[in-house]
Design an enzyme around this catalytic site. Sequence first.
Site, PDB file in Angstrom:
ATOM      1  CG  ASP A   1      -0.167   0.309   2.442  1.00 52.96           C
ATOM      2  OD1 ASP A   1       0.777  -0.348   2.777  1.00 52.96           O
ATOM      3  OD2 ASP A   1      -0.911   0.990   3.606  1.00 52.96           O
TER       4      ASP A   1
ATOM      5  CG  ASP B   1       7.116   4.404   2.334  1.00 54.73           C
ATOM      6  OD1 ASP B   1       7.019   3.214   2.629  1.00 54.73           O
ATOM      7  OD2 ASP B   1       6.766   5.360   2.863  1.00 54.73           O
TER       8      ASP B   1
ATOM      9  CD  GLU C   1       4.246   0.928   7.113  1.00 54.72           C
ATOM     10  OE1 GLU C   1       4.926   1.530   8.134  1.00 54.72           O
ATOM     11  OE2 GLU C   1       3.840   1.966   6.100  1.00 54.72           O
TER      12      GLU C   1
HETATM   13  N1  BES Z   1       8.549   3.139   5.471  1.00 53.46           N
HETATM   14  C1  BES Z   1       8.061   3.987   6.310  1.00 53.46           C
HETATM   15  C2  BES Z   1       8.948   4.280   7.540  1.00 53.46           C
HETATM   16  C3  BES Z   1      10.432   4.500   7.449  1.00 53.46           C
HETATM   17  C4  BES Z   1      10.460   5.511   6.563  1.00 53.46           C
HETATM   18  C5  BES Z   1      11.209   4.258   8.358  1.00 53.46           C
HETATM   19  C6  BES Z   1      11.967   6.074   6.421  1.00 53.46           C
HETATM   20  C7  BES Z   1      12.105   4.796   8.418  1.00 53.46           C
HETATM   21  C8  BES Z   1      12.772   5.672   7.429  1.00 53.46           C
HETATM   22  C9  BES Z   1       6.582   3.681   6.461  1.00 53.46           C
HETATM   23  O1  BES Z   1       5.955   3.364   5.424  1.00 53.46           O
HETATM   24  C10 BES Z   1       5.741   4.721   7.254  1.00 53.46           C
HETATM   25  O2  BES Z   1       5.764   5.756   6.502  1.00 53.46           O
HETATM   26  N2  BES Z   1       5.322   4.561   8.461  1.00 53.46           N
HETATM   27  C11 BES Z   1       4.673   5.449   9.026  1.00 53.46           C
HETATM   28  C12 BES Z   1       3.755   5.060  10.341  1.00 53.46           C
HETATM   29  C13 BES Z   1       2.575   4.235   9.978  1.00 53.46           C
HETATM   30  C14 BES Z   1       1.921   4.006  11.382  1.00 53.46           C
HETATM   31  C15 BES Z   1       1.623   5.177   9.260  1.00 53.46           C
HETATM   32  C16 BES Z   1       5.063   6.763   9.426  1.00 53.46           C
HETATM   33  O3  BES Z   1       6.616   6.827   9.920  1.00 53.46           O
HETATM   34  O4  BES Z   1       4.854   7.705   9.518  1.00 53.46           O
HETATM   35 MN    MN Z   2       7.228   1.945   4.219  1.00 47.73          MN
HETATM   36 MN    MN Z   3       5.351   5.059   4.424  1.00 44.30          MN
END
Ligand code: BES
Ligand code: MN
Ligand code: MN
Length: 456
Positions: A88, A119, A152
């Site tokens: 996603d 991502d 995610e």
């Molecule tokens: N891949 C990201 C997280 C990430 C990005 C970790 C860059 C380390 C470096 C992940 O898809 C993401 O965006 N996660 C969200 C959290 C989620 C609960 C919506 C975020 O970090 O905002």
């Molecule tokens: Mn991600």
């Molecule tokens: Mn993300």
Amino acid sequence: MSHIKDYIEANKQRFLDELFELLRFPSVSADSKYKNDVLNAADYIAEKLKAAGADNVEVCPTAGNPIVYGEKIIDATKPTVLVYGHYDVQPPEPLELWNTPPFEPTVRDGKIFARGACDDKGQMYMHVKAFEVMQQTESLPCNIKFMIEGEEEVGSENLDLFVRANKEKLAADVVLISDTAMISLENPSLETGLRGLSYLEVEVVGPNRDLHSGVYGGAVANPATILAKMIASLHDENNHVTIPGFYDDVLELSEEERKALNQAPFDENDYKADLGVDELWGEKGYTTIERTGIRPTLEVNGIWGGYIGEGAKTVLPAKASAKISMRLVPNQQSAVITKLFQQHFENIAPKYVKVKVTPHHGGEPAVTPTDSVAYQAAEKAIEESFGKAPIPCRGGGSIPIVALFEKELGLKTVLMGFGLDSDNLHSPNEKFDIANYFKGIETIPLFHKHFASLSK
Ligand code: BES
Ligand code: MN
Ligand code: MN
């Protein structure tokens, strides 16, 4: 290993074409209008996993978006790697800021521009192709399982249940995730921790209806002004968060640990120039690396209220709202911080207004060990393919499944990310360097090779 490189070289164009096809599905999990595209993306991955040689491939339904599963068990006595990723993506808006359409992948300057390029479709798909490479060159040295989810970006709400109901199926020795960043191809790094998250929405309500700002303005508190003041008060003059108890559980790092963290190459001028800001901002007493890695923070993600259409409308709005999130560090708990925020926000509300605080999703912080066989395997793999040992770093983002895997399955994670912080994740013009995509496909089989042999 040269046969692996040869196989990649001979199939380069197809590996790109397939990723492009995946990027064309607008699999935005936040918006139900894309539900079909989400399902189609899941089917596409299942089909490609099967084609690459995975067994027992399933598109597992959940109360939300499905989870794609597949495995190759070569020998029950060999170690098993569970590969996690997500198909996603974040919403592409604002569309007018994209140079080319978000769901029509376009190559410029050696980079693939598309929502999800980095991502996490691009990074997740490297694992599918690395698996194909290992199958075709008969070099898969351990068992492998894939779990690719579709929620995610909206907090993985249905994952908990899936993981708890499928412990047997997901049993493994380590989790391998490529969904983080490295410093650069010249300075490869491995993230050794992720921040947690607590996300809320607040609403400040004043009068029972929108009012004429001339007739009533000056006599009735304006909810937009009150909200702005309340939000501004959440940081003090040193940019510390003012919520009582906010820092209570924070695990402070030792001076040596902080020193090691700050060894990572970082050029403040480049950083500022890249972002177009004259000065950086942040919690007093901490460096930029620390502010984005080991310190908890509070951010306003969106703020609205009153008239925002074309032209002018003289109105005193009845209410104003904001979406606020906090990034958490090890030992802080999402539910505790959410509660502290809620209490504090209600406490600071002046009598002129009522406030409503609605929690959204959360996620726990995580640290990954650097003394494990799996981490060493990742180090060796990177050293072999990049010619340089990776620098350990803390990531600022969140991947809630990492803490969940540890809690439910007792599994540790290796975060072997190949993206860059400048890849515009969640922003317009998201990109992924083609060089990073192929470097990933080349490095992943090396991880499996070293993991299998170090596990013996
Ligand atoms: N891949 C990201 C997280 C990430 C990005 C970790 C860059 C380390 C470096 C992940 O898809 C993401 O965006 N996660 C969200 C959290 C989620 C609960 C919506 C975020 O970090 O905002
Ligand atoms: Mn991600
Ligand atoms: Mn993300």
